[in-house]
Design a protein around this motif. Structure first.
Motif, mmCIF file in Angstrom:
data_model
loop_
_atom_site.group_PDB
_atom_site.id
_atom_site.type_symbol
_atom_site.label_atom_id
_atom_site.label_comp_id
_atom_site.label_asym_id
_atom_site.label_seq_id
_atom_site.Cartn_x
_atom_site.Cartn_y
_atom_site.Cartn_z
ATOM 1 N N GLY A 71 93.886 25.805 -18.893
ATOM 2 C CA GLY A 71 92.524 26.042 -19.358
ATOM 3 C C GLY A 71 92.336 27.488 -19.780
ATOM 4 N N ASN A 72 92.787 28.415 -18.938
ATOM 5 C CA ASN A 72 92.647 29.834 -19.250
ATOM 6 C C ASN A 72 93.541 30.226 -20.422
ATOM 7 O OD1 ASN A 72 90.824 30.162 -17.206
ATOM 8 N ND2 ASN A 72 92.313 30.887 -15.725
ATOM 9 N N ALA A 73 94.742 29.645 -20.487
ATOM 10 C CA ALA A 73 95.657 29.960 -21.585
ATOM 11 C C ALA A 73 95.043 29.510 -22.906
ATOM 12 C CB ALA A 73 97.011 29.291 -21.352
ATOM 13 N N LEU A 74 94.428 28.331 -22.859
ATOM 14 C CA LEU A 74 93.803 27.767 -24.055
ATOM 15 C C LEU A 74 92.718 28.703 -24.597
ATOM 16 C CD1 LEU A 74 94.293 25.174 -25.557
ATOM 17 C CD2 LEU A 74 92.567 24.067 -24.163
ATOM 18 N N ALA A 75 92.038 29.389 -23.674
ATOM 19 C CA ALA A 75 90.952 30.291 -24.064
ATOM 20 C C ALA A 75 91.477 31.522 -24.803
ATOM 21 C CB ALA A 75 90.152 30.713 -22.839
ATOM 22 N N THR A 76 92.792 31.725 -24.838
ATOM 23 C CA THR A 76 93.332 32.916 -25.506
ATOM 24 C C THR A 76 94.079 32.561 -26.797
ATOM 25 O OG1 THR A 76 95.464 32.883 -24.367
ATOM 26 C CG2 THR A 76 93.663 33.994 -23.255
ATOM 27 N N VAL A 77 94.231 31.249 -27.072
ATOM 28 C CA VAL A 77 95.020 30.818 -28.232
ATOM 29 C C VAL A 77 94.422 31.318 -29.541
ATOM 30 C CG1 VAL A 77 95.668 28.783 -29.566
ATOM 31 C CG2 VAL A 77 96.055 28.820 -27.113
ATOM 32 N N GLU A 78 93.083 31.196 -29.664
ATOM 33 C CA GLU A 78 92.429 31.633 -30.894
ATOM 34 C C GLU A 78 92.639 33.125 -31.149
ATOM 35 O OE1 GLU A 78 91.026 30.193 -33.510
ATOM 36 O OE2 GLU A 78 91.980 28.487 -32.510
ATOM 37 N N ILE A 79 92.573 33.883 -30.070
ATOM 38 C CA ILE A 79 92.758 35.334 -30.179
ATOM 39 C C ILE A 79 94.168 35.636 -30.680
ATOM 40 C CG2 ILE A 79 92.600 37.525 -28.924
ATOM 41 C CD1 ILE A 79 89.988 35.876 -29.029
ATOM 42 N N ALA A 80 95.149 34.913 -30.127
ATOM 43 C CA ALA A 80 96.546 35.117 -30.521
ATOM 44 C C ALA A 80 96.711 34.846 -32.013
ATOM 45 C CB ALA A 80 97.449 34.211 -29.703
ATOM 46 N N ASN A 81 96.130 33.730 -32.477
ATOM 47 C CA ASN A 81 96.252 33.378 -33.890
ATOM 48 C C ASN A 81 95.565 34.419 -34.774
ATOM 49 O OD1 ASN A 81 97.728 31.082 -33.378
ATOM 50 N ND2 ASN A 81 95.938 29.732 -33.352
ATOM 51 N N LYS A 82 94.405 34.890 -34.301
ATOM 52 C CA LYS A 82 93.622 35.816 -35.109
ATOM 53 C C LYS A 82 94.314 37.173 -35.246
ATOM 54 C CE LYS A 82 89.096 37.985 -35.164
ATOM 55 N NZ LYS A 82 87.959 38.285 -34.309
ATOM 56 N N TYR A 83 94.809 37.699 -34.117
ATOM 57 C CA TYR A 83 95.420 39.027 -34.156
ATOM 58 C C TYR A 83 96.913 38.970 -34.459
ATOM 59 C CZ TYR A 83 91.116 40.996 -32.283
ATOM 60 O OH TYR A 83 89.825 41.409 -32.108
ATOM 61 N N LYS A 84 97.444 37.745 -34.613
ATOM 62 C CA LYS A 84 98.878 37.555 -34.844
ATOM 63 C C LYS A 84 99.720 38.218 -33.764
ATOM 64 C CE LYS A 84 98.349 36.379 -39.521
ATOM 65 N NZ LYS A 84 98.702 36.449 -40.899
ATOM 66 N N VAL A 85 99.316 37.992 -32.524
ATOM 67 C CA VAL A 85 100.097 38.464 -31.387
ATOM 68 C C VAL A 85 100.581 37.216 -30.642
ATOM 69 C CG1 VAL A 85 100.019 39.693 -29.192
ATOM 70 C CG2 VAL A 85 98.744 40.557 -31.143
ATOM 71 N N PRO A 86 101.879 36.954 -30.586
ATOM 72 C CA PRO A 86 102.331 35.746 -29.900
ATOM 73 C C PRO A 86 102.016 35.783 -28.406
ATOM 74 C CG PRO A 86 104.193 37.087 -30.582
ATOM 75 C CD PRO A 86 102.982 37.722 -31.170
ATOM 76 N N ILE A 87 101.603 34.633 -27.858
ATOM 77 C CA ILE A 87 101.372 34.540 -26.418
ATOM 78 C C ILE A 87 102.366 33.550 -25.827
ATOM 79 C CG2 ILE A 87 98.920 35.141 -26.450
ATOM 80 C CD1 ILE A 87 98.305 32.134 -26.277
ATOM 81 N N VAL A 88 102.792 33.826 -24.596
ATOM 82 C CA VAL A 88 103.705 32.936 -23.893
ATOM 83 C C VAL A 88 103.085 32.641 -22.535
ATOM 84 C CG1 VAL A 88 105.971 32.682 -22.838
ATOM 85 C CG2 VAL A 88 105.744 33.870 -25.021
ATOM 86 N N THR A 89 102.746 31.372 -22.266
ATOM 87 C CA THR A 89 102.228 31.055 -20.939
ATOM 88 C C THR A 89 103.392 30.611 -20.067
ATOM 89 O OG1 THR A 89 100.782 29.646 -19.629
ATOM 90 C CG2 THR A 89 101.480 28.752 -21.733
ATOM 91 N N GLY A 90 103.409 31.154 -18.850
ATOM 92 C CA GLY A 90 104.505 30.818 -17.946
ATOM 93 C C GLY A 90 104.350 29.422 -17.395
ATOM 94 N N SER A 91 103.121 29.031 -17.080
ATOM 95 C CA SER A 91 102.941 27.763 -16.379
ATOM 96 C C SER A 91 101.807 26.913 -16.918
ATOM 97 C CB SER A 91 102.713 28.043 -14.896
ATOM 98 O OG SER A 91 101.622 28.916 -14.756
ATOM 99 N N GLY A 92 101.307 27.214 -18.132
ATOM 100 C CA GLY A 92 100.260 26.364 -18.724
ATOM 101 C C GLY A 92 100.910 25.121 -19.302
ATOM 102 N N THR A 93 100.844 24.015 -18.549
ATOM 103 C CA THR A 93 101.645 22.844 -18.919
ATOM 104 C C THR A 93 100.899 21.823 -19.779
ATOM 105 O OG1 THR A 93 101.108 22.016 -16.748
ATOM 106 C CG2 THR A 93 103.293 22.917 -17.021
ATOM 107 N N ALA A 94 99.591 22.024 -20.071
ATOM 108 C CA ALA A 94 98.872 21.037 -20.878
ATOM 109 C C ALA A 94 99.370 21.068 -22.324
ATOM 110 C CB ALA A 94 97.373 21.310 -20.842
ATOM 111 N N PRO A 95 99.588 19.889 -22.936
ATOM 112 C CA PRO A 95 100.139 19.860 -24.298
ATOM 113 C C PRO A 95 99.296 20.640 -25.297
ATOM 114 C CG PRO A 95 100.104 17.663 -23.357
ATOM 115 C CD PRO A 95 99.401 18.544 -22.391
ATOM 116 N N ASN A 96 97.950 20.613 -25.134
ATOM 117 C CA ASN A 96 97.113 21.208 -26.175
ATOM 118 C C ASN A 96 97.088 22.727 -26.194
ATOM 119 O OD1 ASN A 96 95.645 21.432 -23.873
ATOM 120 N ND2 ASN A 96 93.738 20.597 -24.709
ATOM 121 N N VAL A 97 97.875 23.380 -25.356
ATOM 122 C CA VAL A 97 97.981 24.838 -25.470
ATOM 123 C C VAL A 97 98.739 25.187 -26.750
ATOM 124 C CG1 VAL A 97 98.910 26.939 -24.442
ATOM 125 C CG2 VAL A 97 97.857 25.225 -22.990
ATOM 126 N N THR A 98 99.796 24.437 -27.032
ATOM 127 C CA THR A 98 100.581 24.743 -28.231
ATOM 128 C C THR A 98 100.257 23.826 -29.405
ATOM 129 O OG1 THR A 98 102.374 23.385 -27.381
ATOM 130 C CG2 THR A 98 102.532 25.742 -26.981
#
Lengths: 291, 403
Positions: free
Chosen positions: B126-153
């Motif tokens: 849930g928390n990882a998902l909240a940062t996905v848009e930011i990653a796409n916008k700033y073009k900074v790749p994010i790597v979640t260690g344990s965010g296992t929900a499919p919709n993160v990626t």
């Protein structure tokens, strides 16, 4: 058999609500204030008990008494610092102050120890015994007996002692009580002390029974206890006990019917219904308020 | 001064402030567009900055801090070995308090103020998902260690979130492994599911578990749900007990699971209970008690008791620094850094967010602590899972399951 088991579950939950609701109702009865910081005194009680048992390795009963004593002192301090000077102010001012005190307590605790939950140490090896196919743990028995003992003790204090008589008098008419030579300030402080001590005891019992405690644990039980107090008739001591038990059993029945996600909603529906149908509560008299 | 004039004065002050804020916000927007038109933040000088947006306080603090500790160890090792082409790594950690909104704010701060080239995303989906848009916008790749929900990626419409990656396997896989373990290894036929209704993670696991159990010929006798922060589960557990299941699957997080396991045992539910990596926290043992946890299983990313040589080397290094055995979150945090660093090493030319993103997506047969993995087209690693059993409060290695 399943239904008897559910009833046992409901009564255990309800007795904790009842203990907290008593403090709400006593304070309301005497100064007409909904003390929203009461749930947080409950939380402080749980943490005092936790430190007493886990860090200072005290006996459970000593820890319970320590938590009650410290919560009583905290309750008096809250009353003297925050509410006393508002005694003649509007009720809404006192209510908002209560919410402020509540947030202050919660976030002070978070500031000092963080928001992460703590696990209560195991104080008794839980052993279960079966009666008619119903599993009852020794913990539930102990918790229930401590709750009942405290409620009986409270009845004794209110009806058989001098301070109890003073509390009833102040609750009835503070000005007249003052004219009769009763020290109103001390009586109000005593009410806060007793109510807070009960909340502290409920905190320790909650910790032992449910194991997990955290700085925001008082919020929901605090509101549920408030509902219980309103349900029984706010300001009426037996009402709080009955209201707590009824609420616990109703919540359990809602879960048992398979609507566990609606459990909290059910509690609030009760609050709404009681305010519409019978605002004075189960035990309340339909008296008009004096203007 | 009359009341009315006072009002006017404050009114104009308010207007002025609003205008000023508007103007400033305008500036910000300009900057944003210019940065999203480029190729993300780039590393300049002798330091490569990596952000860490983690749960260091709040409900799931135990996951975030574990990932942070693992990541720190990895950074130290890499810097001690000379860094990347002589450049040292710097880990900038921000606490997101286990809240979605804080996670978004922390991601913006890392991307904009700290100018990191890549960041560790929060530990929960849930928390990882909240940062996905930011990653796409700033073009900074994010790597979640344990965010296992499919919709993160992967978005619900099937498109890939280009800048989101993960080091762990995804939920459906854990649910499938648990279902196969229950029906094949334990011979369960009538299973019950008791899931956290408030988390995508638990719902995802419950769905794939159910599907596989039914496919294997089992029956789901009870499907119940609870809400996070509940403390009393006895009434629902009494219901579950009445259905006589021979196995109960409880996807959820340790805070509630600890209480559920304890209360289930109190009510006399003695059948095997199973969960997933959300159970993996020392707090679980404190909450439930070691005795109640006997006969419970979890699927997890790795086990510190795995006899594999590289795993044991990591375990020793970790014990040397933190004086405790690393759990799966420690291992995933450690692996996440090596995953990012491996990609940075393969970058030709300027180290920018966009260049790292391309290399992360091209990762193949990378050997890490939690398994050897290849990143697939949905930015998910293809790797193995481990089944662990709790015995007297300790996790014991049971078996390893390949995808």
């Amino acid at each position: 058999m399943e239904w008897i088991q559910q009833l046992v579950n409901g009564i255990s939950l309800g007795s904790i609500y009842a203990l907290i609701a008593l403090g709400y109702t006593m304070v309301y009865g005497i100064i007409k204030l909904i003390n929203f910081a009461h749930g947080d005194v409950f939380m402080l009680g749980a943490f005092i008990g936790f430190f007493a048992i886990a860090r200072w390795e005290m006996n459970v009963f000593l820890a319970l008494i320590l938590a009650m004593a410290l919560c009583a002192i905290i309750g008096v301090i809250i009353e003297r610092v925050a509410y006393k000077r508002l005694r003649n102010a509007t009720r809404i001012a006192a209510l908002i102050t209560a919410i402020g005190v509540s947030l202050l307590i919660e976030y002070t605790v978070i500031f000092f120890r963080g928001a992460s939950p703590a696990a209560y140490p195991t104080v008794f090896e839980t052993s279960n015994f079966e009666i008619l196919g119903v599993k009852i743990s020794t913990q539930s028995i102990l918790i229930l007996s401590v709750s009942i003992f405290l409620m009986v003790l409270l009845q004794f204090i209110v009806h058989k002692t001098k301070i109890g008589k003073a509390m009833r008098a102040v609750s009835h008419d503070a000005d007249a009580a003052k004219l009769m030579g009763i020290n109103v300030d001390n009586t109000i402080s005593a009410t806060f002390a007793i109510g807070s001590a009960l909340a502290g005891a409920a905190g320790v019992i909650f910790g032992i029974y449910y194991t997990r405690i955290d700085p925001l644990m008082g919020v929901l039980p605090g509101i549920k206890a408030f509902i219980a107090a309103v349900l029984g008739g706010i300001g009426i001591i037996p009402g709080a006990m009955v209201g707590g038990l009824v609420l616990g059993v109703v919540e359990t029945i809602v879960s048992a019917l398979g609507y566990s996600l609606w459990r909290d909603a059910a509690a609030f529906v009760i609050l709404i219904l009681i305010l519409i149908i019978r605002p004075s509560g189960i035990f309340g008299k339909n008296a008009r308020e004096k203007v | 001064m009359t009341q009315k004039n006072k009002m006017k004065k404050y009114g104009s002050l308010f207007m002025a402030t609003a205008l000023l804020t508007g103007a400033l916000a305008g500036c910000n927007t300009d900057e944003d567009t210019s940065s999203s038109g480029g190729s993300g933040n780039s590393a300049s000088g002798d330091v490569i900055k990596i952000g860490a947006n983690l749960e260091l306080s709040g409900g799931v603090a135990s996951y975030g801090s574990s990932i942070g500790d693992g990541a720190k160890l990895a950074i130290e090792e890499i810097n001690a070995a000379g860094g990347i082409d002589g450049k040292q790594l710097e880990l900038i950690t921000v606490d997101n308090k286990s809240e979605n909104s804080e996670a978004t704010t922390a991601a913006i701060r890392l991307a904009e103020k700290e100018q990191v080239v890549a960041m560790l995303a929060p530990a929960t989906s849930g928390n990882a998902l909240a940062t996905v848009e930011i990653a796409n916008k700033y073009k900074v790749p994010i790597v979640t260690g344990s965010g296992t929900a499919p919709n993160v990626t992967v978005n619900d419409n099937g498109s890939v979130n280009e800048f989101a990656f993960r080091t762990c396997f995804i939920d459906p896989f854990q649910g499938t492994v648990a279902a196969n373990f229950a029906t094949k290894d334990l011979g369960a036929k009538n299973v019950a599911i008791y899931a956290d209704n408030a988390s995508d993670y638990a719902k995802g696991l419950a769905a794939s578990f159910k599907e596989t159990v039914l496919a294997n010929g089992g029956t789901v006798v009870a499907e119940e749900a609870y809400v996070a922060k509940d403390v009393d589960f006895k009434s629902t557990l009494t219901n579950i007990k009445g259905k006589n299941p021979d196995f109960v699957f409880i996807p959820g997080y340790y805070e509630e699971v600890g209480l559920i396991v304890k209360q289930a045992r109190d009510l006399g539910i003695d059948v095997p209970l199973m969960g997933a990596d959300g159970w993996d926290s020392p707090t679980l043992i404190d909450l439930a008690g070691a005795k109640a946890l006997n006969n419970t299983y979890i699927t997890n990313h790795y086990s510190s008791e795995d006899p594999d040589a590289s795993i044991q080397k990591f375990v020793e290094a970790f014990k040397g620094k933190y004086k405790e055995a690393p759990n799966a979150f420690h291992a995933l945090g450690y692996d996440s850094i090596y995953f990012i660093v491996d990609a940075i090493k393969r970058v030709d030319g300027d180290i920018t967010g966009e260049a790292i993103q391309k290399q992360l997506a091209a990762t193949k047969d990378l050997s890490l602590i939690t398994g050897t993995f290849t990143v697939d087209e949905f930015h998910n690693p293809v790797k193995s899972a481990t089944v662990l059993e709790f015995v007297d409060g300790k996790q014991q290695f049971n078996s390893k399951v390949n995808p």
